[in-house]
Design a protein around this motif. Structure first.
Motif, short mmCIF file in Angstrom:
data_model
loop_
_atom_site.label_atom_id
_atom_site.label_comp_id
_atom_site.label_asym_id
_atom_site.label_seq_id
_atom_site.Cartn_x
_atom_site.Cartn_y
_atom_site.Cartn_z
N ALA A 152 0.85 -1.19 0.00
CA ALA A 152 0.00 0.00 0.00
C ALA A 152 0.88 1.24 0.00
CB ALA A 152 -0.89 -0.01 1.23
N ASP A 153 0.56 2.20 -0.84
CA ASP A 153 1.27 3.49 -0.92
C ASP A 153 2.74 3.37 -1.31
OD1 ASP A 153 -1.12 4.72 -0.13
OD2 ASP A 153 -0.58 4.59 1.99
N LYS A 154 3.15 2.24 -1.84
CA LYS A 154 4.53 2.04 -2.28
C LYS A 154 4.52 1.21 -3.55
CE LYS A 154 6.65 1.90 2.32
NZ LYS A 154 7.43 1.07 3.23
N PRO A 155 5.60 1.29 -4.33
CA PRO A 155 5.68 0.39 -5.49
C PRO A 155 5.72 -1.07 -5.04
CG PRO A 155 7.37 2.12 -5.59
CD PRO A 155 6.72 2.21 -4.24
N ASP A 156 5.32 -1.95 -5.93
CA ASP A 156 5.39 -3.39 -5.62
C ASP A 156 6.82 -3.78 -5.26
OD1 ASP A 156 2.73 -3.49 -6.22
OD2 ASP A 156 2.97 -4.47 -8.16
#
Length: 179
Positions: free
Chosen positions: A61-65
């Motif tokens: 969530a809220d970050k790149p994979d």
């Protein structure tokens, strides 16, 4: 030795993200083998293309994979083959040693200050290693047994820092004798 072999050895312990591996290099492994964040990611890409590692993607969530890397059978085979090969003797390339060697050509105070600056860095490094050793000594017997070989690399690092600090004191004494 190459970075790829370091990464293979770390991934043999457990799967990890590039970030996790980078943090490992900043911690324990970083005391005897350095790698930048960029170098690690470049090498992971090459290892993946060679089929030595594979990755799964973790959604955040809220970050790149996040990619979690693990060894493949081919990667484990490459690692064990490398572990069986003779290691080259390490050659030192240390600018401070050249400065001490040529120290008669500069003011004693300049050389003393440089050695003292390095002493502070080595004292900090020794303190970090001793803290890691305290963590190891706090493990239960089974955990210590599982970590006995990495502990030997830690013991080497502690000994190397202690010996380096002893040598630096000898240098400072010799410089003071000549002033």
């Amino acid at each position: 030795m190459s970075l790829k072999h370091s990464l293979l050895v770390m991934l043999a312990e457990h799967p990890a993200s590039g970030y996790d591996l980078s943090q490992h290099f900043k911690g324990s492994v970083g005391f005897f083998w350095n790698a930048s964040h960029q170098q690690i990611y470049q090498q992971l890409k090459a290892l993946s293309e060679a089929g030595w590692v594979r990755f799964s993607t973790e959604t955040q969530a809220d970050k790149p994979d996040k990619k979690i890397y693990e060894l493949t059978a081919e990667g484990r085979q490459a690692m064990t083959q490398w572990l069986r090969e003779p290691a080259e003797v390490n050659k030192y390339k240390d600018a401070l040693l050249i400065k001490v060697y040529g120290g008669a050509h500069i003011e004693a105070e300049v050389l003393q200050a440089e050695i003292q600056r390095h002493q502070q860095l080595h004292q900090k490094g020794l303190a970090k290693l001793k803290a890691i050793e305290e963590e190891y000594l706090g493990l239960n017997r089974d955990q210590q047994k599982a970590m006995r070989l990495p502990y030997l690399t830690l013991k080497y690092g502690i000994s190397a820092e202690e010996n380096w600090l002893q040598w630096a004191n000898q240098c400072l004494e010799a410089i003071n004798d000549n002033t």
